[in-house]
Design an enzyme around this catalytic site. Structure first.
Site, PDB file in Angstrom:
ATOM      1  N   GLY A   1       0.815  -1.215   0.000  1.00  9.42           N
ATOM      2  CA  GLY A   1       0.000   0.000   0.000  1.00  9.42           C
ATOM      3  C   GLY A   1       0.844   1.258   0.000  1.00  9.42           C
ATOM      4  O   GLY A   1       2.072   1.218   0.115  1.00  9.42           O
TER       5      GLY A   1
ATOM      6  N   GLY B   1       2.598   3.750   1.514  1.00 12.64           N
ATOM      7  CA  GLY B   1       3.142   3.996   2.846  1.00 12.64           C
ATOM      8  C   GLY B   1       3.568   5.437   3.035  1.00 12.64           C
ATOM      9  O   GLY B   1       3.848   5.873   4.153  1.00 12.64           O
TER      10      GLY B   1
ATOM     11  N   LYS C   1       3.907  12.289  -3.145  1.00 13.20           N
ATOM     12  CA  LYS C   1       4.765  11.201  -2.675  1.00 13.20           C
ATOM     13  C   LYS C   1       5.725  11.767  -1.634  1.00 13.20           C
ATOM     14  O   LYS C   1       6.485  12.686  -1.942  1.00 13.20           O
ATOM     15  CB  LYS C   1       5.525  10.626  -3.879  1.00 13.20           C
ATOM     16  CG  LYS C   1       6.238   9.321  -3.631  1.00 13.20           C
ATOM     17  CD  LYS C   1       6.720   8.721  -4.951  1.00 13.20           C
ATOM     18  CE  LYS C   1       7.653   7.553  -4.728  1.00 13.20           C
ATOM     19  NZ  LYS C   1       8.216   7.058  -6.000  1.00 13.20           N
TER      20      LYS C   1
ATOM     21  N   ASP D   1       8.880   6.091   7.878  1.00 10.64           N
ATOM     22  CA  ASP D   1       8.515   7.461   8.262  1.00 10.64           C
ATOM     23  C   ASP D   1       7.537   8.173   7.325  1.00 10.64           C
ATOM     24  O   ASP D   1       7.121   9.297   7.603  1.00 10.64           O
ATOM     25  CB  ASP D   1       9.782   8.304   8.447  1.00 10.64           C
ATOM     26  CG  ASP D   1      10.549   8.475   7.147  1.00 10.64           C
ATOM     27  OD1 ASP D   1      10.106   7.934   6.103  1.00 10.64           O
ATOM     28  OD2 ASP D   1      11.594   9.147   7.170  1.00 10.64           O
TER      29      ASP D   1
ATOM     30  N   ARG E   1       3.167  13.663  -8.319  1.00 10.69           N
ATOM     31  CA  ARG E   1       3.255  12.769  -9.472  1.00 10.69           C
ATOM     32  C   ARG E   1       1.912  12.707 -10.181  1.00 10.69           C
ATOM     33  O   ARG E   1       0.861  12.692  -9.544  1.00 10.69           O
ATOM     34  CB  ARG E   1       3.656  11.390  -8.953  1.00 10.69           C
ATOM     35  CG  ARG E   1       3.672  10.322 -10.002  1.00 10.69           C
ATOM     36  CD  ARG E   1       4.535   9.180  -9.567  1.00 10.69           C
ATOM     37  NE  ARG E   1       3.880   8.294  -8.615  1.00 10.69           N
ATOM     38  CZ  ARG E   1       4.450   7.203  -8.114  1.00 10.69           C
ATOM     39  NH1 ARG E   1       5.696   6.885  -8.467  1.00 10.69           N
ATOM     40  NH2 ARG E   1       3.826   6.437  -7.266  1.00 10.69           N
TER      41      ARG E   1
ATOM     42  N   ARG F   1      -1.813  -0.958 -10.070  1.00 12.45           N
ATOM     43  CA  ARG F   1      -0.612  -1.768 -10.243  1.00 12.45           C
ATOM     44  C   ARG F   1      -1.011  -3.240 -10.312  1.00 12.45           C
ATOM     45  O   ARG F   1      -2.117  -3.604  -9.866  1.00 12.45           O
ATOM     46  CB  ARG F   1       0.311  -1.580  -9.027  1.00 12.45           C
ATOM     47  CG  ARG F   1       0.626  -0.145  -8.705  1.00 12.45           C
ATOM     48  CD  ARG F   1       0.878   0.044  -7.204  1.00 12.45           C
ATOM     49  NE  ARG F   1       1.016   1.461  -6.854  1.00 12.45           N
ATOM     50  CZ  ARG F   1       2.166   2.111  -6.817  1.00 12.45           C
ATOM     51  NH1 ARG F   1       3.287   1.477  -7.068  1.00 12.45           N
ATOM     52  NH2 ARG F   1       2.206   3.396  -6.509  1.00 12.45           N
TER      53      ARG F   1
ATOM     54  N   ASP G   1       4.406  -4.561  -7.546  1.00 18.39           N
ATOM     55  CA  ASP G   1       3.773  -3.315  -7.087  1.00 18.39           C
ATOM     56  C   ASP G   1       4.317  -2.113  -7.849  1.00 18.39           C
ATOM     57  O   ASP G   1       3.759  -1.023  -7.761  1.00 18.39           O
ATOM     58  CB  ASP G   1       3.989  -3.115  -5.574  1.00 18.39           C
ATOM     59  CG  ASP G   1       5.451  -3.206  -5.179  1.00 18.39           C
ATOM     60  OD1 ASP G   1       6.081  -4.233  -5.467  1.00 18.39           O
ATOM     61  OD2 ASP G   1       5.970  -2.242  -4.587  1.00 18.39           O
TER      62      ASP G   1
ATOM     63  N   ASP H   1       7.485   4.420 -10.500  1.00 18.01           N
ATOM     64  CA  ASP H   1       8.357   4.236  -9.342  1.00 18.01           C
ATOM     65  C   ASP H   1       9.838   4.186  -9.713  1.00 18.01           C
ATOM     66  O   ASP H   1      10.453   3.120  -9.826  1.00 18.01           O
ATOM     67  CB  ASP H   1       7.945   3.001  -8.524  1.00 18.01           C
ATOM     68  CG  ASP H   1       6.815   3.349  -7.560  1.00 18.01           C
ATOM     69  OD1 ASP H   1       6.328   4.501  -7.626  1.00 18.01           O
ATOM     70  OD2 ASP H   1       6.421   2.503  -6.756  1.00 18.01           O
TER      71      ASP H   1
HETATM   72  P1  AMP Z   1       8.948   1.405  -3.253  1.00 17.77           P
HETATM   73  O1  AMP Z   1      10.254   0.796  -2.926  1.00 17.77           O
HETATM   74  O2  AMP Z   1       8.985   2.914  -3.288  1.00 17.77           O
HETATM   75  O3  AMP Z   1       8.297   0.835  -4.463  1.00 17.77           O
HETATM   76  O4  AMP Z   1       8.003   1.092  -2.019  1.00 17.77           O
HETATM   77  C1  AMP Z   1       7.674  -0.202  -1.597  1.00 17.77           C
HETATM   78  C2  AMP Z   1       6.732  -0.114  -0.430  1.00 17.77           C
HETATM   79  O5  AMP Z   1       7.367   0.504   0.689  1.00 17.77           O
HETATM   80  C3  AMP Z   1       5.481   0.699  -0.687  1.00 17.77           C
HETATM   81  O6  AMP Z   1       4.436   0.102   0.046  1.00 17.77           O
HETATM   82  C4  AMP Z   1       5.836   2.050  -0.111  1.00 17.77           C
HETATM   83  O7  AMP Z   1       4.701   2.788   0.239  1.00 17.77           O
HETATM   84  C5  AMP Z   1       6.651   1.662   1.100  1.00 17.77           C
HETATM   85  N1  AMP Z   1       7.592   2.715   1.490  1.00 17.77           N
HETATM   86  C6  AMP Z   1       8.734   3.067   0.854  1.00 17.77           C
HETATM   87  N2  AMP Z   1       9.343   4.081   1.505  1.00 17.77           N
HETATM   88  C7  AMP Z   1       8.584   4.383   2.566  1.00 17.77           C
HETATM   89  C8  AMP Z   1       8.675   5.344   3.636  1.00 17.77           C
HETATM   90  N3  AMP Z   1       9.687   6.194   3.720  1.00 17.77           N
HETATM   91  N4  AMP Z   1       7.691   5.360   4.538  1.00 17.77           N
HETATM   92  C9  AMP Z   1       6.661   4.495   4.476  1.00 17.77           C
HETATM   93  N5  AMP Z   1       6.514   3.578   3.514  1.00 17.77           N
HETATM   94  C10 AMP Z   1       7.467   3.522   2.559  1.00 17.77           C
HETATM   95 MG    MG Z   2       6.721   1.224  -5.393  1.00 19.53          MG
END
Ligand code: AMP
Ligand code: MG
Length: 490
Positions: A86, A88, A109, A121, A172, A179, A250, A260
């Protein structure tokens, strides 16, 4: 000034998302704004107010009509399934109708902790925000389907990664944020109705031509259409030496847009096994593996659709398998068409694939820069050109190849000038060079200097045209600045 929202995702049943308001930041400052994109989205720029924009694009204030939600999704990360990822740290403000009548997602984002944050965070350092901004916009100008970047702000807050860094928020814009992982989230919960809702939404937004099909055919046609877009997308990546780096399910958009931008990078010296991402220890997402990983992701997508494909599961599997198997020839045809164009060929001949492959082998043997070797090839249509030869550390294989290529060009119904011009229209001179991107990030994050960002942004806005005075931007990294590893750093 903000265009009107047409809420679509936030009107789905509650289990598709978590309502969530962006968490305020102390001192938002707008550091990048994409005026042409804003215009295309219907922003009224005469009323543009920078301070207000900074509030909106940081999440400190909500534009009228926004109903922010964090979207639910699951995903296979490096092959391992996580049933609940989800958003995050992202929040969908809503959708707007752009000037072409298409619905566009507007997402922040780095907007703070959401119910999906899993202890992280919810923030983003400025560096990855600027990287995504620059690279996604460059990809767009290079002709690759991609999410876009509307704005970047600094937050006035430090985020802690390996070291404290200034925080940032990226706005974005996407055809949608559906996805493969969104479908997986519901499939993993045996929620077939939700999968059907998503499939219908994907068809409505990205493949409206399928809406008239009968139910039995519609979802198989969706699978085929998504496979077709992924086949073409990855072919474009391959044609540019682009390595996405985290092709998890995802991070695979059913719209067919690149999404992403994490540890993504452009290959310099051609080597098909190139990997940049520090977390990709097995080389799963290496340059040459990308088509197979796209196919793997599609197989996961197909699995989610099985209950919709046929009441008879055996039969559903058979039908889905046929589509997944067809992905390989489909992608290869796309890639061949693209490499033909890179070689200046319009006619189709038997030996073309082998001709392209032999050139790639010569590039690998000569450690030639992928981008510049193709770009300079247009200068060698008639005779060996120093600008091309100098790109090869050893040019024996290239010299043997060139006469074969010219023999093949002789069968094209075009003169040398025309061939060179059409090659230059598909072989870019400027790409986001990793070392330039790193320099840009260091200047912005460490010195609060956005000059290099602006300079790169300008160069990359016109990647196929020679820009006098900007020769350095076309060059690969000097030995001392070569980038071998990239970090998500997110
Ligand atoms: P990504 O690597 O950006 O594709 O993210 C993979 C998952 O990790 C997704 O569910 C993001 O929402 C979560 N995520 C990545 N960075 C953070 C962050 N700093 N805080 C919370 N969730 C994160
Ligand atoms: Mg991602």
């Amino acid at each position: 000034m903000f265009p009107e929202f047409t809420l679509r995702y936030a009107r789905l049943p509650e289990r598709f998302f978590e309502r969530f308001d962006p968490v305020s930041v102390p001192a938002p400052r707008l550091v990048a704004f994409n005026r042409p994109l804003a215009e295309a989205l219907g922003f009224d720029l005469d009323a543009f107010d920078e301070a207000r924009a900074a509030e909106w694009f940081s999440g400190n204030a909500l534009p009228e009509g926004a109903e922010p939600v964090a979207q639910a999704y699951a995903g296979h990360q490096f092959g391992h399934f996580n049933p609940r990822l989800g958003d995050g740290r992202a929040v969908l403000l809503g959708e707007v109708v752009d000037r072409d009548g298409r619905l566009r997602d507007i997402q922040l984002k780095g907007a703070g902790m959401t119910p999906f944050s899993r202890g992280a965070d919810g923030r983003s350092p400025l560096g990855p925000v600027l990287r995504e901004y620059l690279v996604s916009e460059a990809m767009h100008r290079l002709g690759v389907p991609t999410t876009r970047a509307l704005a970047a702000v600094t937050t006035g807050e430090r985020v802690f990664r390996r070291v404290p860094e200034p925080g940032g928020v990226l706005t974005r814009v996407a055809a949608s944020h559906l996805r493969v992982g969104t479908f997986q989230y519901f499939a993993a919960r045996d929620d077939v109705e939700a999968v059907r809702t998503l499939a219908d939404l994907a068809i409505e937004r990205h493949y409206p031509e399928l809406q008239g099909l009968e139910e039995g055919e519609r979802y198989l046609a969706l699978l085929e259409a998504v496979a077709g877009r992924q086949a073409a997308l990855v072919a474009k990546w391959m044609g540019l030496g682009f390595i996405h780096g985290v092709m998890n399910t995802d991070n695979c958009a059913v719209s067919g847009e690149t999404i992403d931008y994490g540890p993504c990078a452009f290959m310099e010296a051609y080597s098909p096994t190139t990997v940049f991402s520090s977390i990709d220890e097995q080389g799963r997402y290496a340059y040459r593996n990308q088509p197979w990983l796209a196919q793997w992701n599609l197989a996961r997508f197909a699995e989610t659709l099985l209950p919709l494909l046929d009441a008879d599961q055996e039969r559903a599997i058979e039908r889905a398998t046929a589509v997944i198997e067809a992905f390989v020839p489909c992608h290869e045809a796309e890639r061949l068409a693209l490499f033909r164009a890179k070689l200046g060929l319009v006619q189709e001949e038997e030996g073309d694939r082998e001709l392209a492959e032999t050139l790639l082998e010569a590039m690998e043997a000569g450690r030639a820069d992928f981008t510049l070797a193709f770009r300079r090839l247009s200068e060698a249509v008639e005779e060996d050109a120093p600008a091309l030869l100098e790109r090869f550390e050893s040019d024996g294989a290239l010299r043997a190849w060139l006469p074969r290529w010219r023999e093949r060009l002789a069968r094209e119904a075009a003169g040398a000038g025309e061939i060179a011009a059409r090659m230059n229209a598909v072989n870019p001179l400027y790409i986001p060079r990793n070392h330039q991107v790193e320099r840009m990030i260091a200047a912005a994050a460490e010195q609060d200097d956005f000059g290099p960002f602006e300079a790169l942004r300008e160069v990359l806005a016109d990647p196929f045209t020679e820009q006098p005075g900007r020769e350095a931007y076309a060059e690969p990294a000097p030995a001392t600045e070569k980038v071998f590893r990239t970090f998500c750093g997110t």
